[in-house]
Design a protein around this motif. Structure first.
Motif, PDB file in Angstrom:
ATOM      1  N   GLY A  38       1.159  -1.202   0.173  1.00 24.02           N
ATOM      2  CA  GLY A  38       0.000  -0.277   0.399  1.00 24.02           C
ATOM      3  C   GLY A  38       0.911   1.175   0.359  1.00 24.02           C
ATOM      4  N   GLY A  39       1.064   1.611  -0.930  1.00 26.04           N
ATOM      5  CA  GLY A  39       1.714   3.242  -1.277  1.00 26.04           C
ATOM      6  C   GLY A  39       2.940   3.109  -1.140  1.00 26.04           C
ATOM      7  N   ASP A  40       4.358   3.785  -0.931  1.00 25.37           N
ATOM      8  CA  ASP A  40       5.458   3.138  -0.752  1.00 25.37           C
ATOM      9  C   ASP A  40       5.712   1.874   0.280  1.00 25.37           C
ATOM     10  OD1 ASP A  40       5.062   4.516   1.779  1.00 25.37           O
ATOM     11  OD2 ASP A  40       6.840   5.701   1.220  1.00 25.37           O
ATOM     12  N   ARG A  41       4.638   1.426   0.789  1.00 30.22           N
ATOM     13  CA  ARG A  41       5.473  -0.210   2.074  1.00 30.22           C
ATOM     14  C   ARG A  41       4.730  -1.001   2.070  1.00 30.22           C
ATOM     15  NH1 ARG A  41       3.503   2.366   7.882  1.00 30.22           N
ATOM     16  NH2 ARG A  41       4.212  -0.294   9.011  1.00 30.22           N
ATOM     17  N   THR A  42       5.078  -2.083   2.737  1.00 27.08           N
ATOM     18  CA  THR A  42       4.028  -3.257   2.644  1.00 27.08           C
ATOM     19  C   THR A  42       3.621  -3.122   4.206  1.00 27.08           C
ATOM     20  OG1 THR A  42       5.383  -4.770   1.036  1.00 27.08           O
ATOM     21  CG2 THR A  42       4.298  -5.362   3.043  1.00 27.08           C
ATOM     22  N   HIS A  43       1.969  -3.466   4.168  1.00 26.16           N
ATOM     23  CA  HIS A  43       1.973  -3.336   5.409  1.00 26.16           C
ATOM     24  C   HIS A  43       1.167  -5.435   5.390  1.00 26.16           C
ATOM     25  CE1 HIS A  43       0.496   0.387   5.232  1.00 26.16           C
ATOM     26  NE2 HIS A  43       0.035   0.466   3.899  1.00 26.16           N
ATOM     27  N   THR A  44       1.726  -5.716   6.686  1.00 31.34           N
ATOM     28  CA  THR A  44       1.074  -7.588   7.097  1.00 31.34           C
ATOM     29  C   THR A  44       0.442  -7.540   8.728  1.00 31.34           C
ATOM     30  OG1 THR A  44       3.420  -7.797   6.499  1.00 31.34           O
ATOM     31  CG2 THR A  44       2.519  -9.324   8.490  1.00 31.34           C
ATOM     32  N   PHE A  45      -0.707  -8.393   7.880  1.00 33.49           N
ATOM     33  CA  PHE A  45      -1.943  -8.709   8.655  1.00 33.49           C
ATOM     34  C   PHE A  45      -2.381  -9.726   9.089  1.00 33.49           C
ATOM     35  CE2 PHE A  45      -2.868  -5.169   6.371  1.00 33.49           C
ATOM     36  CZ  PHE A  45      -2.998  -4.139   6.467  1.00 33.49           C
ATOM     37  N   ALA A  46      -2.438  -9.962  10.532  1.00 37.60           N
ATOM     38  CA  ALA A  46      -3.207 -11.035  11.085  1.00 37.60           C
ATOM     39  C   ALA A  46      -4.312 -11.253  11.617  1.00 37.60           C
ATOM     40  CB  ALA A  46      -1.669 -11.377  12.004  1.00 37.60           C
ATOM     41  N   THR A  47      -4.691 -13.020  12.235  1.00 42.45           N
ATOM     42  CA  THR A  47      -5.691 -13.151  13.283  1.00 42.45           C
ATOM     43  C   THR A  47      -5.858 -11.505  13.871  1.00 42.45           C
ATOM     44  OG1 THR A  47      -5.644 -15.290  12.991  1.00 42.45           O
ATOM     45  CG2 THR A  47      -7.360 -13.951  13.887  1.00 42.45           C
ATOM     46  N   GLY A  48      -7.034 -10.962  13.394  1.00 47.66           N
ATOM     47  CA  GLY A  48      -7.622  -9.918  14.183  1.00 47.66           C
ATOM     48  C   GLY A  48      -7.487  -8.612  13.936  1.00 47.66           C
ATOM     49  N   ASP A  49      -6.743  -8.733  12.510  1.00 44.59           N
ATOM     50  CA  ASP A  49      -6.476  -7.603  12.262  1.00 44.59           C
ATOM     51  C   ASP A  49      -7.336  -6.735  11.331  1.00 44.59           C
ATOM     52  OD1 ASP A  49      -4.033  -7.148  13.933  1.00 44.59           O
ATOM     53  OD2 ASP A  49      -2.574  -7.457  12.736  1.00 44.59           O
ATOM     54  N   ALA A  50      -7.167  -4.940  10.797  1.00 38.82           N
ATOM     55  CA  ALA A  50      -8.375  -4.969   9.788  1.00 38.82           C
ATOM     56  C   ALA A  50      -7.450  -3.901   8.703  1.00 38.82           C
ATOM     57  CB  ALA A  50      -9.388  -4.366  10.120  1.00 38.82           C
ATOM     58  N   GLY A  51      -7.840  -3.725   7.559  1.00 39.52           N
ATOM     59  CA  GLY A  51      -7.245  -2.121   7.081  1.00 39.52           C
ATOM     60  C   GLY A  51      -7.788  -1.697   5.554  1.00 39.52           C
ATOM     61  N   TRP A  52      -7.916  -0.757   5.206  1.00 46.54           N
ATOM     62  CA  TRP A  52      -8.694  -0.979   3.560  1.00 46.54           C
ATOM     63  C   TRP A  52      -7.798  -0.534   2.538  1.00 46.54           C
ATOM     64  CZ3 TRP A  52      -6.737   2.949   7.166  1.00 46.54           C
ATOM     65  CH2 TRP A  52      -5.671   4.150   6.883  1.00 46.54           C
ATOM     66  N   ALA A  53      -8.443  -0.648   1.565  1.00 45.77           N
ATOM     67  CA  ALA A  53      -7.541  -0.561   0.237  1.00 45.77           C
ATOM     68  C   ALA A  53      -9.049  -0.025  -0.744  1.00 45.77           C
ATOM     69  CB  ALA A  53      -7.102  -1.984  -0.490  1.00 45.77           C
ATOM     70  N   PRO A  54      -7.886   0.820  -1.826  1.00 42.91           N
ATOM     71  CA  PRO A  54      -9.506   1.151  -3.089  1.00 42.91           C
ATOM     72  C   PRO A  54      -9.625   0.258  -3.493  1.00 42.91           C
ATOM     73  CG  PRO A  54      -6.471   1.466  -3.521  1.00 42.91           C
ATOM     74  CD  PRO A  54      -6.696   1.177  -2.609  1.00 42.91           C
ATOM     75  N   GLY A  55     -10.659  -0.339  -3.502  1.00 43.01           N
ATOM     76  CA  GLY A  55     -11.556  -1.263  -4.595  1.00 43.01           C
ATOM     77  C   GLY A  55     -10.760  -2.824  -3.619  1.00 43.01           C
ATOM     78  N   TRP A  56     -11.156  -3.829  -4.602  1.00 46.76           N
ATOM     79  CA  TRP A  56     -10.247  -5.186  -4.119  1.00 46.76           C
ATOM     80  C   TRP A  56      -9.957  -5.923  -5.870  1.00 46.76           C
ATOM     81  CZ3 TRP A  56     -15.276  -3.382  -4.825  1.00 46.76           C
ATOM     82  CH2 TRP A  56     -16.204  -3.903  -6.169  1.00 46.76           C
ATOM     83  N   ALA A  57      -9.571  -5.232  -7.156  1.00 51.73           N
ATOM     84  CA  ALA A  57      -9.263  -6.041  -7.430  1.00 51.73           C
ATOM     85  C   ALA A  57      -8.024  -5.528  -8.849  1.00 51.73           C
ATOM     86  CB  ALA A  57     -10.670  -6.530  -8.969  1.00 51.73           C
ATOM     87  N   HIS A  58      -7.219  -4.749  -7.553  1.00 52.35           N
ATOM     88  CA  HIS A  58      -6.240  -4.141  -8.248  1.00 52.35           C
ATOM     89  C   HIS A  58      -4.886  -3.620  -6.746  1.00 52.35           C
ATOM     90  CE1 HIS A  58      -9.241  -1.952 -11.602  1.00 52.35           C
ATOM     91  NE2 HIS A  58      -8.321  -1.901 -12.105  1.00 52.35           N
ATOM     92  N   ILE A  59      -4.672  -4.611  -6.106  1.00 48.66           N
ATOM     93  CA  ILE A  59      -4.056  -4.502  -5.788  1.00 48.66           C
ATOM     94  C   ILE A  59      -3.176  -5.679  -5.965  1.00 48.66           C
ATOM     95  CG2 ILE A  59      -5.377  -4.669  -3.546  1.00 48.66           C
ATOM     96  CD1 ILE A  59      -6.081  -6.840  -2.751  1.00 48.66           C
TER      97      ILE A  59
END
Length: 304
Positions: free
Chosen positions: A81-102
């Motif tokens: 996302g942007g210029d960094r990598t976001h890592t998520f484990a069980t219980g975490d949440a995040g957001w992104a534009p749309g769903w098909a362009h990631i």
């Protein structure tokens, strides 16, 4: 409301997914889920095995104008996302534009619970994300209740058709907006805390000779809570009191060669805004010397 369900394996799953998939798991790629479409709000429950994901050159779904708020119900997931990598484990949440362009990776078999909302429903101060992609603050008091509500909603098939205007749609929109607002507030506060350290150090350097200077005074001057100011100093490896003490001791040391006549311990302490007892303690804890030893050592050091 329309409900869509799928459970696919292997080559069929690779073709059906809205992304380019590289299977990294020990067996065939697994892709299953259910989607509830309330017009301009879409709720999804998606499970997939380990894989690398990239956008297809030509996408046959239109996710333009949507923001997707996703929760990791189980598993582990990373996306760029942007210029960094976001890592998520069980219980975490995040957001992104749309769903098909990631571009992303599922490190384990992972279940996602997703709320995709048309951006026009998120108008208003703080209701939109502060960046195109990111992480929901784990301290948000809405994070666990929203995940629990999503689990209940998506785990139980609707017993009867649900209209696009069903109250659940409004609940999903308002939960997403509230989570974005809390994360935006937290991010703004973190930026204030980051700048608070430099501002507090400047105050200490200007007022170190005031014996009444206390951490709470500095916090009030910066219009910050004492806890937030303590966090800012902790992030830089110091406490507020340590910084005040070191600044005062440094001032006392600098005062020694500037005086032609020897200073008494009391006069030296006064120069630094300390009591003689505080000066003795600071000298011992910082240099392992008494003030007298420090004074003699400083006076006998050759000038550089």
């Amino acid at each position: 409301m329309t409900v869509q369900s799928w459970s696919l394996t292997g080559a069929e799953a690779l073709r059906a997914a809205p992304w380019m998939i590289v299977n990294t798991g020990p067996g065939e790629f697994q892709y299953q889920g259910r989607r509830w479409i309330f017009g301009d709000v879409i709720v999804s429950r998606i499970e997939q095995s380990e894989c690398l994901v990239a956008p297809r050159p030509v996408v046959d779904v239109s996710d333009s104008g949507y923001t997707s708020l996703f929760f990791i119900d189980k598993g582990r997931y990373s996306f760029l996302g942007g210029d960094r990598t976001h890592t998520f484990a069980t219980g975490d949440a995040g957001w992104a534009p749309g769903w098909a362009h990631i571009s992303c990776e599922t490190h384990l078999p992972t279940r996602f619970l997703v709320i995709s909302v048309q951006d026009r429903l998120l108008t208003g101060p703080g209701r939109r994300p502060s960046a195109p992609a990111g992480r929901i603050d784990s301290r948000s008091h809405l994070l666990r209740p929203t995940l629990s509500f999503l689990r209940t909603f998506t785990a139980t098939p609707s017993p009867e058709p649900v209209s696009a205007g069903h109250p659940s749609k409004a609940v999903f929109v308002e939960l997403a907006a509230a989570l974005f607002a809390q994360t935006h507030t937290s991010h703004t506060e973190e930026m204030r805390v980051e700048g608070a350290y430099e501002a507090a150090v400047a105050i200490i350097q200007a007022r170190y000779d005031d014996p009444a200077l206390e951490p709470a005074d500095i916090a009030r001057q910066l219009n910050l809570s004492l806890r937030h100011l303590q966090r800012a100093f902790a992030a830089n490896g110091h406490t507020i009191r340590e910084t005040i003490q070191h600044t005062r001791l440094d001032a006392a040391i600098r005062a020694i060669p500037q005086n032609a006549h020897p200073l008494t311990l009391a006069a030296l302490a006064k120069e630094a805004g300390m009591s003689p007892k505080e000066l003795r303690h600071a000298a011992r804890t910082t240099f392992g010397l008494t003030p007298g030893q420090l004074l003699r050592q400083t006076r006998t050091e050759p000038e550089s």
